[in-house]
Design a protein around this motif. Structure first.
Motif, PDB file in Angstrom:
ATOM      1  N   LEU A 190      23.689  -4.714   2.281  1.00  0.00           N
ATOM      2  CA  LEU A 190      22.613  -3.842   2.742  1.00  0.00           C
ATOM      3  C   LEU A 190      21.658  -3.485   1.599  1.00  0.00           C
ATOM      4  O   LEU A 190      20.452  -3.386   1.798  1.00  0.00           O
ATOM      5  N   PHE A 191      22.222  -3.305   0.399  1.00  0.00           N
ATOM      6  CA  PHE A 191      21.381  -3.002  -0.759  1.00  0.00           C
ATOM      7  C   PHE A 191      20.470  -4.185  -1.074  1.00  0.00           C
ATOM      8  O   PHE A 191      19.259  -4.017  -1.299  1.00  0.00           O
ATOM      9  N   ALA A 192      21.039  -5.398  -1.101  1.00  0.00           N
ATOM     10  CA  ALA A 192      20.231  -6.591  -1.378  1.00  0.00           C
ATOM     11  C   ALA A 192      19.173  -6.791  -0.302  1.00  0.00           C
ATOM     12  O   ALA A 192      18.027  -7.153  -0.593  1.00  0.00           O
ATOM     13  N   LEU A 193      19.563  -6.548   0.948  1.00  0.00           N
ATOM     14  CA  LEU A 193      18.597  -6.654   2.041  1.00  0.00           C
ATOM     15  C   LEU A 193      17.488  -5.618   1.868  1.00  0.00           C
ATOM     16  O   LEU A 193      16.307  -5.913   2.074  1.00  0.00           O
ATOM     17  N   GLY A 194      17.860  -4.399   1.469  1.00  0.00           N
ATOM     18  CA  GLY A 194      16.861  -3.357   1.243  1.00  0.00           C
ATOM     19  C   GLY A 194      15.890  -3.717   0.143  1.00  0.00           C
ATOM     20  O   GLY A 194      14.685  -3.443   0.239  1.00  0.00           O
ATOM     21  N   VAL A 195      16.397  -4.331  -0.935  1.00  0.00           N
ATOM     22  CA  VAL A 195      15.514  -4.784  -2.024  1.00  0.00           C
ATOM     23  C   VAL A 195      14.538  -5.839  -1.494  1.00  0.00           C
ATOM     24  O   VAL A 195      13.331  -5.793  -1.773  1.00  0.00           O
ATOM     25  N   ALA A 196      15.068  -6.792  -0.723  1.00  0.00           N
ATOM     26  CA  ALA A 196      14.216  -7.849  -0.171  1.00  0.00           C
ATOM     27  C   ALA A 196      13.153  -7.274   0.761  1.00  0.00           C
ATOM     28  O   ALA A 196      11.984  -7.688   0.722  1.00  0.00           O
ATOM     29  N   LEU A 197      13.533  -6.312   1.572  1.00  0.00           N
ATOM     30  CA  LEU A 197      12.579  -5.692   2.497  1.00  0.00           C
ATOM     31  C   LEU A 197      11.457  -4.984   1.728  1.00  0.00           C
ATOM     32  O   LEU A 197      10.283  -5.085   2.090  1.00  0.00           O
ATOM     33  N   ALA A 198      11.835  -4.278   0.660  1.00  0.00           N
ATOM     34  CA  ALA A 198      10.827  -3.589  -0.148  1.00  0.00           C
ATOM     35  C   ALA A 198       9.921  -4.586  -0.875  1.00  0.00           C
ATOM     36  O   ALA A 198       8.701  -4.383  -0.967  1.00  0.00           O
ATOM     37  N   LEU A 199      10.505  -5.665  -1.394  1.00  0.00           N
ATOM     38  CA  LEU A 199       9.699  -6.679  -2.082  1.00  0.00           C
ATOM     39  C   LEU A 199       8.705  -7.337  -1.133  1.00  0.00           C
ATOM     40  O   LEU A 199       7.558  -7.623  -1.514  1.00  0.00           O
ATOM     41  N   LEU A 200       9.144  -7.593   0.100  1.00  0.00           N
ATOM     42  CA  LEU A 200       8.230  -8.189   1.075  1.00  0.00           C
ATOM     43  C   LEU A 200       7.077  -7.238   1.394  1.00  0.00           C
ATOM     44  O   LEU A 200       5.932  -7.666   1.545  1.00  0.00           O
ATOM     45  N   GLN A 201       7.403  -5.963   1.506  1.00  0.00           N
ATOM     46  CA  GLN A 201       6.337  -4.993   1.770  1.00  0.00           C
ATOM     47  C   GLN A 201       5.322  -4.982   0.628  1.00  0.00           C
ATOM     48  O   GLN A 201       4.114  -4.919   0.844  1.00  0.00           O
ATOM     49  N   ARG A 202       5.821  -5.064  -0.588  1.00  0.00           N
ATOM     50  CA  ARG A 202       4.941  -5.056  -1.758  1.00  0.00           C
ATOM     51  C   ARG A 202       4.159  -6.373  -1.873  1.00  0.00           C
ATOM     52  O   ARG A 202       2.989  -6.368  -2.235  1.00  0.00           O
ATOM     53  N   PHE A 203       4.802  -7.470  -1.556  1.00  0.00           N
ATOM     54  CA  PHE A 203       4.163  -8.783  -1.678  1.00  0.00           C
ATOM     55  C   PHE A 203       3.049  -8.953  -0.650  1.00  0.00           C
ATOM     56  O   PHE A 203       1.958  -9.421  -0.964  1.00  0.00           O
ATOM     57  N   HIS A 204       3.347  -8.578   0.589  1.00  0.00           N
ATOM     58  CA  HIS A 204       2.388  -8.791   1.675  1.00  0.00           C
ATOM     59  C   HIS A 204       1.443  -7.610   1.888  1.00  0.00           C
ATOM     60  O   HIS A 204       0.431  -7.769   2.581  1.00  0.00           O
ATOM     61  N   ARG A 205       1.793  -6.424   1.346  1.00  0.00           N
ATOM     62  CA  ARG A 205       1.018  -5.208   1.606  1.00  0.00           C
ATOM     63  C   ARG A 205       0.877  -4.983   3.111  1.00  0.00           C
ATOM     64  O   ARG A 205      -0.176  -4.544   3.603  1.00  0.00           O
ATOM     65  N   ASN A 206       1.942  -5.289   3.815  1.00  0.00           N
ATOM     66  CA  ASN A 206       1.921  -5.219   5.273  1.00  0.00           C
ATOM     67  C   ASN A 206       3.331  -4.920   5.757  1.00  0.00           C
ATOM     68  O   ASN A 206       4.271  -5.643   5.419  1.00  0.00           O
ATOM     69  N   LEU A 207       3.497  -3.869   6.555  1.00  0.00           N
ATOM     70  CA  LEU A 207       4.831  -3.482   7.000  1.00  0.00           C
ATOM     71  C   LEU A 207       5.411  -4.451   8.019  1.00  0.00           C
ATOM     72  O   LEU A 207       6.616  -4.446   8.272  1.00  0.00           O
ATOM     73  N   TRP A 208       4.555  -5.312   8.593  1.00  0.00           N
ATOM     74  CA  TRP A 208       5.078  -6.303   9.537  1.00  0.00           C
ATOM     75  C   TRP A 208       6.012  -7.295   8.844  1.00  0.00           C
ATOM     76  O   TRP A 208       6.921  -7.843   9.484  1.00  0.00           O
ATOM     77  N   ALA A 209       5.809  -7.545   7.567  1.00  0.00           N
ATOM     78  CA  ALA A 209       6.658  -8.506   6.846  1.00  0.00           C
ATOM     79  C   ALA A 209       8.115  -8.045   6.787  1.00  0.00           C
ATOM     80  O   ALA A 209       9.015  -8.781   7.201  1.00  0.00           O
ATOM     81  N   PRO A 210       8.429  -6.834   6.287  1.00  0.00           N
ATOM     82  CA  PRO A 210       9.823  -6.390   6.321  1.00  0.00           C
ATOM     83  C   PRO A 210      10.357  -6.203   7.734  1.00  0.00           C
ATOM     84  O   PRO A 210      11.552  -6.389   7.975  1.00  0.00           O
TER      85      PRO A 210
END
Length: 229
Positions: A190-210
């Motif tokens: 869950l922690f690794a998934l949470g990191v990935a979700l946050a990175l996607l939000q930062r990368f795409h600047r879009n909440l649809w990505a996470p």
């Protein structure tokens, strides 16, 4: 968003969900809900509905926010990166979870219970009608990722970013995301998934990505559980 605003939103999510489940338990004690299938549908749909209501009242309306304020924007071609980012994120989280359990084994920790929640789910859904499965799948794989991403990446990650450097904010938001699930032996995943979700939000600047990664993860877990059952 500030951490104070995010914290209040989470508090009311917990209060609304607890109040609803308490009401369902009370009604069940009087024999109003007589079947397991009906109980599952009522709990899943009702709890999800009151959580959305609490977020609307105590996050959006209270702070006069729009969906765009929390990061929901029109997708761009950059979103095509999700075709590789989603599977890589899930595989990386799975690999970290495997290493985590392997590290716990020499310490005498019983890691066989790491899948106990899945086993319980499998036993509970054996023989569940197709209609109940469809409802459960929609709630778990579609609706739950929406409200969790609004709360954890839209609100909390934004609040952490106001106080900490991006790397620390990402780690803190991921730790909080993993901790609130209250499953210690799956904390690494869950922690690794949470990191990935946050990175996607930062990368795409879009909440649809996470949201899409979260939905894919929940869909796979749900389908595997039902397939085993």
């Amino acid at each position: 968003m500030t951490l104070r605003q995010a914290g209040w939103a989470m508090l009311f999510v917990g209060i609304y969900a607890a109040a609803f489940l308490g009401a369902v338990l009370t009604v069940g004690l009087f024999g109003v809900i007589t079947s397991v299938e009906a109980l599952v549908v009522v709990c899943l749909c009702g709890a999800t509905a009151v959580i959305f209501l609490s977020l609307y009242l105590h996050l959006f309306r209270r702070n006069r926010l729009s969906l765009g304020d929390l990061g929901f924007r029109r997708p761009t071609r950059r979103m095509f990166h999700l075709l590789w980012q989603i599977p890589v994120s899930m595989l990386a989280a799975g690999a970290l979870q495997g290493l985590f359990l392997a590290a716990l084994a020499p310490l005498g920790v019983d890691t066989s219970s790491a899948g106990s929640s899945d086993d319980t789910l499998t036993e509970a859904i054996t023989g569940v009608p197709a209609a109940v499965f469809v409802i459960a799948f929609i709630v778990i794989a579609v609706l739950t990722p929406l409200w969790e991403e609004v709360l954890f990446r839209g609100a909390f990650l934004s609040g952490f970013l106001r106080r900490f450097r991006p790397s620390a904010a990402i780690l803190l938001s991921a730790a909080l995301f993993a901790a609130v699930h209250l499953v210690l032996l799956t904390f690494a995943y869950l922690f690794a998934l949470g990191v990935a979700l946050a990175l996607l939000q930062r990368f795409h600047r879009n909440l649809w990505a996470p949201v899409l990664l979260h939905a894919a993860n929940n869909a796979v877990v749900t389908l595997v559980a039902f397939s085993v059952a």
